[in-house]
Scaffold this motif. Structure first.
Motif, PDB file in Angstrom:
ATOM      1  N   ILE A  67      26.793  56.998   6.500  1.00  0.00           N
ATOM      2  CA  ILE A  67      27.845  56.091   6.265  1.00  0.00           C
ATOM      3  C   ILE A  67      29.133  56.744   6.635  1.00  0.00           C
ATOM      4  O   ILE A  67      30.005  56.392   7.239  1.00  0.00           O
ATOM      5  N   VAL A  90      25.754  41.368  12.111  1.00  0.00           N
ATOM      6  CA  VAL A  90      25.196  42.788  12.391  1.00  0.00           C
ATOM      7  C   VAL A  90      24.794  43.188  10.803  1.00  0.00           C
ATOM      8  O   VAL A  90      25.555  43.034   9.874  1.00  0.00           O
ATOM      9  N   LEU A  91      23.840  43.428  10.593  1.00  0.00           N
ATOM     10  CA  LEU A  91      23.280  44.283   9.403  1.00  0.00           C
ATOM     11  C   LEU A  91      22.919  45.884   9.613  1.00  0.00           C
ATOM     12  O   LEU A  91      22.369  46.191  10.668  1.00  0.00           O
ATOM     13  N   LEU A  92      23.572  46.605   8.676  1.00  0.00           N
ATOM     14  CA  LEU A  92      23.365  48.032   8.918  1.00  0.00           C
ATOM     15  C   LEU A  92      22.149  48.707   7.847  1.00  0.00           C
ATOM     16  O   LEU A  92      22.195  48.127   6.864  1.00  0.00           O
TER      17      LEU A  92
ATOM     18  N   VAL B  59      14.501  42.844  -0.501  1.00  0.00           N
ATOM     19  CA  VAL B  59      15.735  43.480   0.004  1.00  0.00           C
ATOM     20  C   VAL B  59      16.812  43.000  -0.544  1.00  0.00           C
ATOM     21  O   VAL B  59      16.900  42.141  -1.233  1.00  0.00           O
ATOM     22  N   ILE B  64      29.916  46.117   2.373  1.00  0.00           N
ATOM     23  CA  ILE B  64      30.995  47.039   2.076  1.00  0.00           C
ATOM     24  C   ILE B  64      32.284  46.855   3.016  1.00  0.00           C
ATOM     25  O   ILE B  64      32.150  46.187   3.983  1.00  0.00           O
ATOM     26  N   ILE B  67      32.754  51.500   6.694  1.00  0.00           N
ATOM     27  CA  ILE B  67      31.735  52.393   6.773  1.00  0.00           C
ATOM     28  C   ILE B  67      32.148  53.699   6.737  1.00  0.00           C
ATOM     29  O   ILE B  67      31.503  54.638   5.866  1.00  0.00           O
ATOM     30  N   VAL B  72      33.426  54.539  -0.583  1.00  0.00           N
ATOM     31  CA  VAL B  72      32.338  53.672  -0.293  1.00  0.00           C
ATOM     32  C   VAL B  72      30.776  54.572  -0.028  1.00  0.00           C
ATOM     33  O   VAL B  72      29.683  54.117  -0.617  1.00  0.00           O
ATOM     34  N   VAL B  76      27.516  53.847  -2.108  1.00  0.00           N
ATOM     35  CA  VAL B  76      26.088  53.714  -1.674  1.00  0.00           C
ATOM     36  C   VAL B  76      25.063  54.647  -1.926  1.00  0.00           C
ATOM     37  O   VAL B  76      24.023  54.464  -2.119  1.00  0.00           O
ATOM     38  N   GLN B  89      14.391  47.648  -0.258  1.00  0.00           N
ATOM     39  CA  GLN B  89      15.034  47.982   1.086  1.00  0.00           C
ATOM     40  C   GLN B  89      16.496  47.642   0.962  1.00  0.00           C
ATOM     41  O   GLN B  89      16.751  46.434   0.283  1.00  0.00           O
ATOM     42  N   VAL B  90      17.509  48.374   1.756  1.00  0.00           N
ATOM     43  CA  VAL B  90      18.690  48.131   1.366  1.00  0.00           C
ATOM     44  C   VAL B  90      19.327  47.952   2.769  1.00  0.00           C
ATOM     45  O   VAL B  90      19.169  48.692   3.762  1.00  0.00           O
ATOM     46  N   LEU B  91      20.065  46.675   2.689  1.00  0.00           N
ATOM     47  CA  LEU B  91      20.708  46.454   4.132  1.00  0.00           C
ATOM     48  C   LEU B  91      22.220  46.328   3.891  1.00  0.00           C
ATOM     49  O   LEU B  91      22.506  45.962   2.804  1.00  0.00           O
ATOM     50  N   LEU B  92      23.233  46.933   4.785  1.00  0.00           N
ATOM     51  CA  LEU B  92      24.442  47.039   4.420  1.00  0.00           C
ATOM     52  C   LEU B  92      25.271  45.969   5.592  1.00  0.00           C
ATOM     53  O   LEU B  92      24.779  46.014   6.612  1.00  0.00           O
ATOM     54  N   ALA B  93      26.200  45.220   4.786  1.00  0.00           N
ATOM     55  CA  ALA B  93      27.007  44.283   5.738  1.00  0.00           C
ATOM     56  C   ALA B  93      28.344  44.897   5.702  1.00  0.00           C
ATOM     57  O   ALA B  93      28.949  44.824   4.731  1.00  0.00           O
ATOM     58  N   PHE B 105      29.396  37.036   4.900  1.00  0.00           N
ATOM     59  CA  PHE B 105      28.153  37.470   4.517  1.00  0.00           C
ATOM     60  C   PHE B 105      27.640  37.172   3.303  1.00  0.00           C
ATOM     61  O   PHE B 105      26.348  36.997   3.268  1.00  0.00           O
TER      62      PHE B 105
END
Lengths: 327, 327
Positions: A67, A90-92, B59, B64, B67, B72, B76, B89-93, B105
């Motif tokens: 990131i 959008v999910l990262l 999940v 955030i 990026i 940040v 993370v 699992q980790v998803l970032l928004a 979000f």
């Protein structure tokens, strides 16, 4: 207000309203009746109900290698507005440069049926990647690597490095190179080859001890530059595969009392924001990362909205930024 | 191999196997029978089936603000291993510093039922945020802002700024300040107050024209420093709310021929990697971003695995890094 009430007010069946909302066949007369009711009531179909009806999630997953990266950030900045404008969240998924986690996320997105499409900002493409990509039930676009297994958008790493190395070779006769591991075809192999071909064109020989491999970090660039000063003290140039590596090399050269560009010239690739802030400012390459993200997102939106999935490859142009770290 | 076959082989009902897999009550005898079959067959319950049975997604969503940010990225990096080790699992928004997208979000994660928990790396907390947080059906931890509406982990922004400004004030009698907008309580209000209190303690007056507001970018730091040189040319110090702003100020001072630290001292906050690479190296504050991420993730895992949701606040310590941009 729900779909049953709309159906009742329009004098049609619930199934007809459902077909109308999902762009299925509805006669012109019924279509007009439903449209009138929807306009009058201001009905907006709920996202959740829509997902249940259509099987669409309106979410796109982007798998990213890290990131805190200027290039990744610019690619995401290009991708996001296109997808948002087309109605996708959008999910990262961040893999921290761990290629096996890329495969995990590809499988995760497949299994969970959580997304309508995937953009993979790729570092390496292994057989496991190819299998996971083949098994993906939704469209995918690979960004930043030239791959054959699906559509991709990538930078011209070979030509870019050949040209920026050429800038270093204007004055450097004993250049050294700090690259990255070769599993990364774009940054590892293509840039290395660009450097070596530029040297061959300039009639400059590069001994094995002048070639080093670093991680994608400033610290690693520092360490490899230090090792070069030990193994190849006659060097008069350090060509680096990335800006971050070049920042480490600049710091090391300064601490060891070598003047840049008078004694040693240095180049990077990325044109990250810091390249104009370091002393001296860094000669580097501007890759159109944001534009490539935009292009990848537009490709993906096409595939997600019914365009036939014919794989295609898009190679982007670049610009050499000549600054004060070269002469 | 599925749950029905396991039940048949173990001579128990499907419901019993289901309770076994979900840690419900099963008699010791049946438990042993099921365990034997599972060991013999190597049965692994599918993730998808598990989600359907338990309503758990495994999940976690992290919202955030941007990026390409050192802080940040470090948060993370602290969060992810804790959640992965706990099976999430980790998803970032990514919201691109757009506070209304944070709310979007939060609602998205609620509506879609896609996550078991949320970590919000917060910039501003509006009423819309509070409503969305209250409506969230899963636990949330706010990171990097001190909030009352839920559990949070945050930096000691006030004390950190007071102390690093004190370093600038060792030699600076006419300090200027470049902060950020005050909707961001931590970085905007707390750091500004820390600066002003340090000045008051040192008996230094700060005129209004010495106080500027910047965006979180190098370019914006440059612009505001340029405006300060115009409006407050007698300045002998620029205290900046972040490292990025300080890099812009350093570049501007150099271009206008002011020597740092001889003519003007400069400080930042963040201790980002670049702070040791710029010339001169930057006096700044190390906030334990990674550790705070780790702490937030551990709190969240506790809440997600059944710990009672009693909101708590965790304020982290910090360390001033005195380098060459101050005397």
């Amino acid at each position: 207000m729900d779909i049953n009430q709309i159906a009742q007010m329009a004098g049609v069946s619930r199934a007809t309203v459902s077909r109308y909302l999902n762009d299925g066949y509805v006669s012109q007369e019924k279509r007009a009746a439903i449209r009138r009711v929807i306009e009058k009531t201001g009905y907006v179909p709920s996202q959740h109900a829509k997902t249940l009806r259509t099987g669409k999630t309106n979410v796109v997953g982007i798998i990213i290698p890290k990131i805190n990266s200027a290039s990744v950030s610019r690619m995401v900045a290009g991708i996001t507005p296109v997808l948002n404008a087309a109605g996708y969240q959008v999910l990262l998924a961040n893999t921290d440069n761990n290629a096996s986690r890329e495969v995990d996320f590809l499988r995760f997105f497949s299994e969970k049926n959580q997304v309508d499409g995937v953009i993979l900002i790729a570092t390496v493409i292994t057989d496991a990647h190819r299998e996971a990509i083949a098994a993906l039930p939704v469209p995918i676009v690979v960004l930043d690597q030239d791959v054959d297994c699906c559509s991709c958008v990538f930078q011209n790493d070979y030509e870019a490095m050949r040209e920026v190395a050429g800038v270093a070779l204007r004055t450097s006769r004993r250049p050294a190179y700090i690259g990255v591991f070769e599993d990364d075809v774009a940054v590892g192999q293509m840039r290395r080859r660009g450097f070596l071909d530029a040297c061959a064109e300039a009639g400059v020989e590069v001994p094995e001890r002048a070639m080093r491999i670093a991680q994608f970090t400033v610290d690693s660039g520092y360490e490899q530059a230090e090792a070069l000063l030990e193994d190849y003290p006659e060097l008069d140039g350090i060509v680096c595969a990335t800006d971050a590596i070049a920042y480490g090399a600049l710091t090391c050269l300064r601490e060891y009392g070598h003047r840049v560009p008078e004694d040693v010239v240095v180049t990077g690739i990325d044109d990250s924001e810091i390249s104009q802030i370091v002393t001296p400012t860094l000669t580097t390459v501007h890759h159109p990362y944001k534009t490539s993200g935009d292009a990848a997102a537009k490709l993906l939106v096409g595939f997600m909205t019914g365009e036939e999935y014919v794989p295609r490859k898009l190679k982007m142009g670049y610009e050499v930024m000549t600054r004060n770290s070269t002469r």
